[in-house]
Design a protein around this motif. Structure first.
Motif, short mmCIF file in Angstrom:
data_model
loop_
_atom_site.label_atom_id
_atom_site.label_comp_id
_atom_site.label_asym_id
_atom_site.label_seq_id
_atom_site.Cartn_x
_atom_site.Cartn_y
_atom_site.Cartn_z
N MET A 146 -7.69 28.66 90.96
CA MET A 146 -6.96 27.49 91.45
C MET A 146 -7.09 26.32 90.46
O MET A 146 -6.10 25.66 90.11
CB MET A 146 -7.51 27.06 92.83
N GLU A 147 -8.33 26.07 90.02
CA GLU A 147 -8.60 24.89 89.17
C GLU A 147 -8.02 25.02 87.77
O GLU A 147 -7.53 24.04 87.21
CB GLU A 147 -10.11 24.64 89.06
N HIS A 148 -8.13 26.19 87.18
CA HIS A 148 -7.85 26.31 85.74
C HIS A 148 -6.56 27.06 85.42
O HIS A 148 -6.10 27.02 84.29
CB HIS A 148 -9.03 26.97 85.02
N CYS A 149 -6.01 27.77 86.42
CA CYS A 149 -4.78 28.52 86.18
C CYS A 149 -3.67 28.12 87.15
O CYS A 149 -2.56 28.65 87.07
CB CYS A 149 -5.03 30.03 86.29
N GLY A 150 -3.98 27.21 88.07
CA GLY A 150 -2.98 26.81 89.06
C GLY A 150 -2.52 27.97 89.93
O GLY A 150 -1.40 27.95 90.45
#
Ligand SMILES: [Zn+2]
Length: 329
Positions: A146-150
């Motif tokens: 979620m944080e780094h690849c959306g």
């Protein structure tokens, strides 16, 4: 300051590894509990209950806990090759975990993974840094995705998202892998001042041998490096050895023959022959010596084993002592 706890609460229930460590696997706990709470949960489980899954490390924003020795397997990826050959790191985090807490827990994992990859002689790449879902069907590491690849979906993770996730982990682990002084909170160990003191330290002359220490630090992770120069004026010796010495007992920890390195600046100052190569440089493995206080001794000798047969001279740099760091594995 990150607190490091080594507490093998999983008791080797998944048995010893067969063969070598091949890499690291990053997980998210998908809970919002602390690393200590996870440790306590595992400690109270029967071996049968542990089959539901556990990793080698549980890490939150303040604490790195090694819950299983890294020479043992862990049941962390629901895949026999992954469980046997890869080390598992659980980052505290689910949807409820605050972003700042989650990102710091991740950094602590990257720091520990860098240390372990060094320890096991592995480089940092897509073969050695993996995501849980590359071994079995899962959304893990979901918060990292979620944080780094959306990516926030229950559908299977596309190959290009997995590659992006791995490359992010690789870039972060490499920061620590390439700089042993970098701490997971972003600070450095304060070794710059130490390095300046060593670089500016005076040459010492003892019993006709003159030596100067230019560098004494940890580089790369898991090794103490000693570099500088040494000569005995007109008296020449065939070999130069670097010794790591125990500052408390005065006993040798380890020795290494140094390459003879050209130092025309030193030859000029001391009027030495042009073909003289008084420079030394070597890195001595310290991974089995945690907790010892160590200094460098330089020996010029005619003895190829580094002893004193055929004549030798020593200079001790026992005024510069470093403590060999304790790190979990
Ligand atoms: Zn996982």
């Amino acid at each position: 300051m990150v607190k490091i706890i080594n507490n093998s609460v999983c008791r080797g229930v998944a048995d010893k590894r067969v063969g070598s460590v091949k890499g690291v696997v990053i997980h998210n706990t998908w809970t919002n509990t602390t690393a200590e709470q996870e440790m306590n949960r595992l400690e109270n489980m029967t071996p049968k209950q542990l089959e539901a899954g556990f990793a080698h490390y549980y890490v939150d924003e303040k604490t790195i806990i090694r819950t299983e020795d890294t020479y043992n397997r862990a049941w962390h990826v629901a895949n026999s090759e992954g469980n046997n050959s890869y080390l598992g790191y659980e980052v505290r985090g689910n949807r409820e975990t605050s972003k700042v807490v989650f990102l710091q827990a991740e950094q602590n994992v990257f720091w520990q993974a860098a240390i372990d990859l060094h320890y096991y002689g592995l480089s940092v790449n897509r073969d050695t840094v993996k995501c849980h879902h590359q071994f079995s069907a899962t959304e893990c590491p979901k918060r990292s995705l979620m944080e780094h690849c959306g990516f926030d979906s229950t559908f299977a993770i596309p190959t290009e998202v997995t590659a992006k996730m791995q490359d992010y982990f690789i870039s972060q682990i490499k920061k620590y892998y390439d700089d042993p002084t970098l701490q997971p909170d972003g600070s450095s160990e304060g070794d710059n001042e130490h390095d300046e003191i060593i670089a500016g330290s005076p040459a010492k002359t003892i019993n006709g041998m003159t030596a100067k220490l230019d560098i004494y630090n940890e580089n790369p992770i898991g090794s103490f490096r000693g570099a500088g120069w040494a000569h005995a004026g007109k008296q020449t010796f065939n070999y130069c050895f670097i010794f790591l010495m125990d500052a408390e007992t005065g006993n040798e920890i380890e020795r290494q023959q140094s390459k003879n390195i050209a130092r025309p600046d030193v030859n000029a100052i001391y009027g030495l022959a042009n073909d003289n190569k008084p420079g030394f440089d070597g890195s001595i493995n310290i991974t089995k010596q945690a907790g010892k206080k160590a200094y460098i001794k330089i020996r010029l000798t005619n003895d190829s084993s580094g002893n004193t047969v055929g004549g030798a001279k020593d200079v001790d740099f026992n005024e510069y002592v470093l403590t060999i760091p304790k790190r979990s594995h």
